[in-house]
Scaffold this active site. Structure first.
Site, mmCIF file in Angstrom:
data_model
loop_
_atom_site.group_PDB
_atom_site.id
_atom_site.type_symbol
_atom_site.label_atom_id
_atom_site.label_comp_id
_atom_site.label_asym_id
_atom_site.label_seq_id
_atom_site.Cartn_x
_atom_site.Cartn_y
_atom_site.Cartn_z
ATOM 1 N NE ARG A 6 -1.950 -1.338 3.654
ATOM 2 C CZ ARG A 6 -1.461 -2.515 4.058
ATOM 3 N NH1 ARG A 6 -1.706 -3.610 3.352
ATOM 4 N NH2 ARG A 6 -0.718 -2.585 5.146
ATOM 5 C CB VAL A 30 16.159 -24.110 2.267
ATOM 6 C CG1 VAL A 30 16.152 -25.572 2.707
ATOM 7 C CG2 VAL A 30 16.374 -24.011 0.767
ATOM 8 C CG LEU A 81 16.680 -24.583 10.873
ATOM 9 C CD1 LEU A 81 16.126 -25.943 10.467
ATOM 10 C CD2 LEU A 81 17.298 -24.647 12.265
ATOM 11 N N GLY A 108 0.652 -18.553 11.935
ATOM 12 C CA GLY A 108 1.594 -17.926 11.003
ATOM 13 C C GLY A 108 2.601 -18.888 10.421
ATOM 14 C CG ASP A 153 7.137 -23.800 0.907
ATOM 15 O OD1 ASP A 153 7.554 -22.800 0.281
ATOM 16 O OD2 ASP A 153 7.473 -24.065 2.073
ATOM 17 C CE LYS A 199 10.586 -24.134 2.709
ATOM 18 N NZ LYS A 199 10.081 -24.364 4.083
ATOM 19 N N GLY A 217 7.589 -19.966 11.170
ATOM 20 C CA GLY A 217 7.261 -18.938 12.151
ATOM 21 C C GLY A 217 7.951 -17.625 11.821
#
Length: 812
Positions: A507, A608, A612, A663, A677, A681, A795
């Site tokens: 926006r 990925v 980590l 989330g 997804d 990866k 997360g």
């Protein structure tokens, strides 16, 4: 005796003149010559007055009236009413003379350099007269000196040359026969041997003071201005520019020639001949030590003294095969330029003698083109020489330091720093004294170049990154929160200053070169202009800030499509967005090659494993000579969360909704549950391991019924509820076999696949809880027992921390 010079800003008005009086009242200046410039801006106004009169514009009368009013008001603000008359009469008399001269110019329609010298001389005559009257009025007794009777020049008007032996004798005789201990003199003006008024060039008041200092062998020469000394760089461009405590005459001369406006270049020569120290002081902060210019700099540890620049430069290139081995071409080129009065600022010639490049002021470039082409007309016609090439909108940056010649690697460090920031160098020159390295760069890059060099040579205490963050959702907001929390730590422990220079979302877009305040960034962003991605990218390129990093925390195709342009402008990229790295292999390789070509970081660790260190570890293995045999991984924190929490007591759809609420999923959960997804990866890991692989090469053993992949997200949840029996059956079969369900990705021998598997209790994947991910690298060095990376793989917090780690890696 000391000589003090006060510039136009120091004597701009009555208030400033009172500050000057406070300085000269100090006992250490009991015996002194005080040289003053015209009141600030008056010389320019006088030039405009003369020019208007010559053009037949009678507005010159109003300009004169404005100047007269300003000087009369200055007198009234300085002197008590009872003693104003003498000074006011003097001012009125001088303006009557000026009016007569300008009227003559107006009637003739002609303004010679001689007449212009006469007109502009009144600026210093007026200011010095007023200041002398004021000092006497406050009991600082002084005698007014007319520099035109003491400094003799040749007959060149506009920029006269001083005749030194005669000058010295005049000044020494005057001082010796005077009963006064303080003298006030106009700067800038002198007279030729016929007694006609001449000027010493803009900035000539400094030169006047230096001539006085050399003539009387002064204890010191003090140049009082509006800055606290010479600076390591232009403080208007470099916020962390520092005052140079001490520098040598030759260093100061180099810096002043290359754009450091604090001191007029000719000033240094007379003082250097007599070894008179020159102090640069601040009229408005007299307690500051300023800069001292001496024979040998007192700075023992500094290799580089300062960085300067000249803007509005054009580069002239004379090229041709007919120049090779033929003596005299350089001579003819410089003769042609000299005949037109064109000053050459920088010279460089190729070793093949095929070309000569010179830099000149841009205002002279067109004339230079005409003169040189005319001079070499025969050679051009015969094809021996090409017509002169002219490049505009360039600048020269100069690195200056006496100690450069004894420290190898300075030039390498300079050009490496510029190269890392995408500053292209058009020409290079270094004097045989090795006191100066000069480079011609594009004008649009000069501010960034100066900042880059200042950081490289003067800001060893910290490095600054300028971040432009696209995306302010869950991950973006967490990232900003983490940066705010760690700013002080990074500055004090890693010498790293992270400055958020731009934030954009779907926006709005917000920019601030000084750094966006992170206490209320969200409110500022909501009040910012509408977002337009092309405008956001264009603004980044136009700002052209050093150490720029674009941080993409979106899942947007259009943002990913801007990476190539950004990398080709030497702007680093930290991407949480998987789209670019998982796009067509051709595009993936192109981005990697651009990063290598322009020597700029392109990091996407969070593509990925969120926070980590999966890609980094894989790269370290390969760079250290290991080879990858197999990769097995659970790469979806979302799917792991879902199957760790689904036990057939609640519906599968309910668990997925909870994962989205926490989330852990993409905005469209089907990207996670459908395996897309995870396919991306494992493909990215395969590519980083050296395999040319496309998305269609990855086999997907999907566990979702086909109908779940159709329609909207709401339709998806409806279909999940319809097929609850299917998910319950998957769970119960695994439980019956004492296994757990895990969505596993595998790469073996150049092939990749993903799918739901039953994991027995003896597997590394069995004890994987919550939203954790795990990656097993089987390599030449880890053939039986794999290298294992395990931890939270989803997360906003952990993903933001992974992005943050990539940002810090950019520094190295």
């Amino acid at each position: 005796m000391k000589v003090l010079k006060f510039g136009g800003s120091s004597v701009a008005n009555a208030e400033n003149i009172k500050k000057v009086a406070e300085i000269v009242a100090d006992k250490k200046y009991e015996q002194s010559i005080i040289v003053v410039s015209a009141l600030g801006g008056v010389t320019d106004a006088l030039i405009q007055t003369g020019t208007s009169a010559a053009k037949g514009d009678d507005n010159y009368k109003q300009l004169l009236l404005n100047l007269e009013t300003r000087h009369l008001e200055t007198v009234k603000n300085l002197l008590p009413v009872t003693i104003q008359s003498s000074c006011l009469s003097n001012v009125k008399q001088k303006f009557n003379e000026l009016e007569d001269i300008c009227e003559g110019v107006f009637r003739l329609g002609e303004l010679s350099k001689r007449t212009m010298d006469r007109i502009v001389s009144y600026g210093e005559l007026l200011s010095s007269t007023i200041i002398s009257h004021y000092l006497n009025a406050i009991q600082i007794n002084n005698e007014w000196l007319d520099s035109r009777k003491l400094i003799t020049t040749n007959s060149q008007f506009g920029f006269a040359q001083v005749i030194f032996p005669l000058t010295n004798k005049n000044i020494q005789d005057w001082i010796a026969h005077s009963s006064s201990k303080k003298f006030v003199s106009p700067g800038f003006i002198a007279a030729n041997q016929e007694g006609l008024t001449t000027t010493l060039g803009r900035g000539g008041s400094d030169y006047t003071a230096a001539i006085f200092a050399a003539a009387i062998q002064s204890e010191s020469l003090e140049i009082w201005t509006d800055v606290t000394g010479m600076m390591t760089a232009d403080p208007r461009w470099v916020s962390n520019a520092k005052t140079i405590p001490s520098t040598s005459y030759r260093e100061a001369m180099e810096l002043s020639h290359f754009g450091a406006k604090v001191i007029y270049p000719p000033t240094i020569q007379p003082a250097m001949q007599q070894l008179i120290p020159i102090w640069i002081k601040n009229t408005f902060q007299p307690q500051q030590p300023g800069t001292v210019i001496e024979n040998i700099s007192a700075q023992k540890n500094e290799i580089i003294t300062g960085i300067s620049s000249i803007n509005t430069i054009s580069l002239l290139s004379l090229e041709g095969s007919g120049m090779v081995g033929i003596p005299g071409f350089s001579k003819h080129l410089f003769e042609a330029l000299s005949s037109a009065g064109i000053n050459v600022i920088l010279i460089t010639q190729s070793s093949s003698e095929h070309s000569i490049c010179v830099a000149v002021n841009s205002a002279d470039a067109n004339m230079a083109k005409h003169i040189v082409d005319e001079h070499f007309a025969n050679e051009i016609a015969s094809g021996k020489v090409d017509p002169l090439k002219v490049e505009h909108e360039l600048s020269i940056i100069a690195l200056v330091g006496d100690k450069m010649k004894s420290h190898p690697g300075i030039a390498g460090k300079m050009f490496a720093a510029l190269g890392r920031n995408g500053v292209n160098i058009r020409a290079i020159a270094q004097g045989s004294s090795e006191r100066n390295i000069s480079a011609v760069v594009a004008f649009k890059d000069v501010k960034k170049a100066v900042n880059v060099l200042h950081e490289a040579f003067f800001e060893s205490s910290y490095k600054q990154l300028n971040l432009f963050i696209i995306g302010s959702g869950n991950v973006g907001s967490k990232l900003l929160e983490q940066i705010k929390q760690q700013q002080e730590y990074l500055l004090h422990h890693l010498n790293l200053q992270i400055r958020i220079t731009g934030i954009g979302n779907s926006r709005h877009m917000l920019f601030n070169d000084d750094g966006i305040q992170l206490n209320n960034w969200n409110q500022l962003l909501q009040e910012a202009p509408p977002m337009k991605l092309s405008g956001f990218i264009e603004t980044i390129l136009l700002k052209n800030l050093r150490n720029s990093v674009v941080v993409d925390v979106t899942a947007n195709h259009q943002v990913a499509d801007t990476y190539a342009e950004l990398l080709s402008h030497s702007i680093a990229i930290v991407a949480c967005n998987k789209i670019a790295a998982s796009s067509a292999y051709k595009n993936y390789i192109k981005l990697k090659q651009l990063a290598k070509e322009f020597n700029v970081p392109y990091f996407f660790e969070t593509n990925v494993g969120a926070g980590l260190p999966v890609i980094g570890t894989l790269n370290d293995l390969i760079r250290s000579g290991d080879s990858i045999h197999k990769i097995q991984a659970v790469l979806s924190g979302t799917l792991n969360y879902v199957f760790n929490n689904y036990n057939a007591t609640e519906t599968f759809a309910t668990v997925v909704k909870q994962a989205q609420k926490e989330g852990y999923t993409e905005p469209d959960p089907r990207l996670d549950l459908g395996g897309t997804d995870v396919m991306r990866k494992i493909m990215i890991l395969a590519r980083e391991a050296g395999t040319a692989i496309e998305m269609e090469d990855v086999t997907n053993h999907s566990f979702l019924p086909p109908s779940c992949m159709q329609g909207t997200v709401d339709d998806f949840y409806v279909e999940l509820e319809k097929h609850e029996a299917h998910f319950k059956e998957l769970y119960l079969k695994a439980t019956a076999n004492n296994c757990k369900l895990k969505f596993v990705a595998e790469y073996v021998n150049g092939k990749a696949e993903v799918g739901l598997k039953q994991i027995p209790a003896d597997s590394d994947f069995y004890h994987l809880y919550g939203k954790d991910n795990i990656v097993l690298f089987y390599t030449q060095r880890y053939p039986e027992q794999p290298l294992v990376i395990k931890g939270a793989g989803a997360g906003a917090d952990v993903t933001a921390s992974g992005v943050f780690a990539d940002i810090i890696r950019v520094v190295h």
